[in-house]
Design a protein around this motif. Structure first.
Motif, mmCIF file in Angstrom:
data_model
loop_
_atom_site.group_PDB
_atom_site.id
_atom_site.type_symbol
_atom_site.label_atom_id
_atom_site.label_comp_id
_atom_site.label_asym_id
_atom_site.label_seq_id
_atom_site.Cartn_x
_atom_site.Cartn_y
_atom_site.Cartn_z
ATOM 1 N N ASP A 1 25.873 1.577 27.669
ATOM 2 C CA ASP A 1 26.521 2.141 26.479
ATOM 3 C C ASP A 1 25.967 1.488 25.217
ATOM 4 O O ASP A 1 25.681 2.158 24.223
ATOM 5 C CB ASP A 1 28.035 1.947 26.546
ATOM 6 N N ARG A 2 25.826 0.165 25.255
ATOM 7 C CA ARG A 2 25.254 -0.568 24.115
ATOM 8 C C ARG A 2 23.879 -0.019 23.768
ATOM 9 O O ARG A 2 23.572 0.241 22.607
ATOM 10 C CB ARG A 2 25.155 -2.052 24.459
ATOM 11 N N GLN B 1 29.743 9.136 26.580
ATOM 12 C CA GLN B 1 28.440 8.964 25.929
ATOM 13 C C GLN B 1 28.337 9.824 24.676
ATOM 14 O O GLN B 1 27.834 9.376 23.641
ATOM 15 C CB GLN B 1 27.315 9.310 26.906
ATOM 16 N N VAL C 1 23.825 3.312 21.921
ATOM 17 C CA VAL C 1 24.146 3.139 20.495
ATOM 18 C C VAL C 1 22.928 2.584 19.755
ATOM 19 O O VAL C 1 22.550 3.092 18.688
ATOM 20 C CB VAL C 1 25.381 2.226 20.323
ATOM 21 N N THR D 1 37.235 10.886 16.626
ATOM 22 C CA THR D 1 36.302 10.110 17.445
ATOM 23 C C THR D 1 36.911 8.761 17.804
ATOM 24 O O THR D 1 36.800 8.307 18.947
ATOM 25 C CB THR D 1 34.959 9.930 16.706
ATOM 26 N N VAL E 1 31.084 -4.638 26.374
ATOM 27 C CA VAL E 1 30.710 -3.227 26.516
ATOM 28 C C VAL E 1 29.621 -3.122 27.579
ATOM 29 O O VAL E 1 28.747 -3.992 27.663
ATOM 30 C CB VAL E 1 30.188 -2.694 25.158
ATOM 31 N N THR F 1 28.194 6.629 16.407
ATOM 32 C CA THR F 1 27.017 6.061 15.754
ATOM 33 C C THR F 1 26.579 6.923 14.582
ATOM 34 O O THR F 1 26.309 6.417 13.491
ATOM 35 C CB THR F 1 25.880 5.894 16.780
ATOM 36 N N GLN G 1 36.277 -4.204 22.815
ATOM 37 C CA GLN G 1 35.114 -3.338 22.979
ATOM 38 C C GLN G 1 34.903 -2.440 21.759
ATOM 39 O O GLN G 1 33.763 -2.205 21.360
ATOM 40 C CB GLN G 1 35.267 -2.490 24.247
ATOM 41 N N CYS H 1 30.747 10.702 22.802
ATOM 42 C CA CYS H 1 31.597 10.057 21.804
ATOM 43 C C CYS H 1 30.902 8.842 21.183
ATOM 44 O O CYS H 1 30.983 8.617 19.968
ATOM 45 C CB CYS H 1 32.909 9.662 22.478
ATOM 46 N N LEU H 2 30.197 8.055 21.996
ATOM 47 C CA LEU H 2 29.460 6.895 21.472
ATOM 48 C C LEU H 2 28.387 7.330 20.477
ATOM 49 O O LEU H 2 28.196 6.695 19.429
ATOM 50 C CB LEU H 2 28.820 6.117 22.616
ATOM 51 N N LEU I 1 31.509 -2.409 19.658
ATOM 52 C CA LEU I 1 30.708 -1.207 19.435
ATOM 53 C C LEU I 1 30.360 -1.037 17.957
ATOM 54 O O LEU I 1 29.227 -0.685 17.615
ATOM 55 C CB LEU I 1 31.444 0.031 19.957
ATOM 56 N N LEU J 1 37.471 7.282 21.533
ATOM 57 C CA LEU J 1 36.936 5.975 21.929
ATOM 58 C C LEU J 1 38.049 5.074 22.474
ATOM 59 O O LEU J 1 37.863 4.372 23.470
ATOM 60 C CB LEU J 1 36.253 5.293 20.740
#
Length: 195
Positions: free
Chosen positions: A79-80, A130, A83, A150, A75, A137, A162, A132-133, A166, A154
C-alpha cells in the motif's frame, strides 16, 4: 518524466565524504557498509544518498524519519509503495519512480499494477482499498486535503496510526520528489535497467 537532462547538483562522491558523514550513514542505514567498504565489488552509492551527503545533519534527520516509514511501517508495504509511486508519477520524479518501481516489484506489486498507477484510481486493476489510496494521494496533490468521502472509506480499512502514516507517506515523498526534481537527479543506472 523530467525536463532536465543535466544534474544541477551532483551526488557527492563517496571519496569526498568526511568521517562524520560516513559515520552518520553507518548509523542510519543497515546497508551502508556495502557501499562504503571500498571493496572492488562494492555497489555504486545510490544517487539519493550522494545528494543527502551534501548536508549531513539534514541527512541524519531525514534518514531517521524515512527509516521509520520504510523499516517499521504500520501500513502494508505494498500500500505504501502504491502511494509513493502515484506521488512519483504525478510529480514527474524519474528518480523516485525508478527506485520505487524496483521496491514495489520486490514486494510483489505486479507489472500491471505498476502500469495502472499512471492511470490513477480509475484503472480496473485496483481493489476498493487500493482505489481509495490512490484517490487519497490525488486529493492531497490536487487540493492538499483528503475529502470527507475518501477519508470515511480509508477509516473503514485503516486505524488512526495508519491514517496518519499514509498522509505522511504522501507528503514525505512529495517533498523528496520536489528535491530530486529540483537537483535533477537522474535514476541510478543499475536501478533503471531493472525497472
Amino acid at each position: 518524466m523530467s525536463d532536465s537532462a543535466a544534474p544541477r547538483l551532483a551526488p557527492l562522491p563517496v571519496r569526498d565524504w568526511d568521517t562524520d558523514t560516513r559515520a552518520m550513514f553507518r548509523g542510519h542505514l543497515s546497508s551502508a557498509e556495502k557501499y562504503l567498504s571500498g571493496a572492488p565489488d562494492a555497489p555504486a552509492m545510490p544517487g539519493i544518498l550522494g545528494i543527502l551527503a551534501h548536508h549531513t545533519a539534514l541527512a541524519s534527520a531525514w534518514l531517521a524519519y524515512n527509516g521509520l516509514l520504510l523499516e517499521r511501517p504500520t501500513v502494508d508495504p505494498c500500500d505504501r509503495e502504491l502511494v509513493i509511486l502515484r506521488v512519483a508519477w504525478r510529480s514527474g520524479s524519474d528518480y523516485e519512480w525508478a527506485q520505487h518501481v524496483r521496491i514495489a516489484t520486490g514486494l510483489g506489486v505486479t507489472p500491471a499494477q505498476i502500469d495502472a498507477v499512471r492511470h490513477g484510481p480509475q484503472a480496473p486493476v485496483w481493489s476498493a482499498v487500493q482505489r481509495c489510496l490512490l484517490a487519497m494521494t490525488d486529493q492531497l496533490l490536487d487540493r492538499h486535503r483528503v475529502d470527507d468521502a475518501t477519508w470515511a472509506q480509508l477509516a473503514q480499512h485503516f486505524d488512526n496510526r495508519q491514517l496518519i502514516e499514509l498522509l505522511f507517506i504522501a507528503g514525505s515523498y512529495l517533498c523528496l520528489a520536489l528535491v530530486l526534481n529540483s537537483v535533477a537527479l537522474q535514476p541510478d543506472p543499475e536501478r533503471e535497467e531493472r525497472s
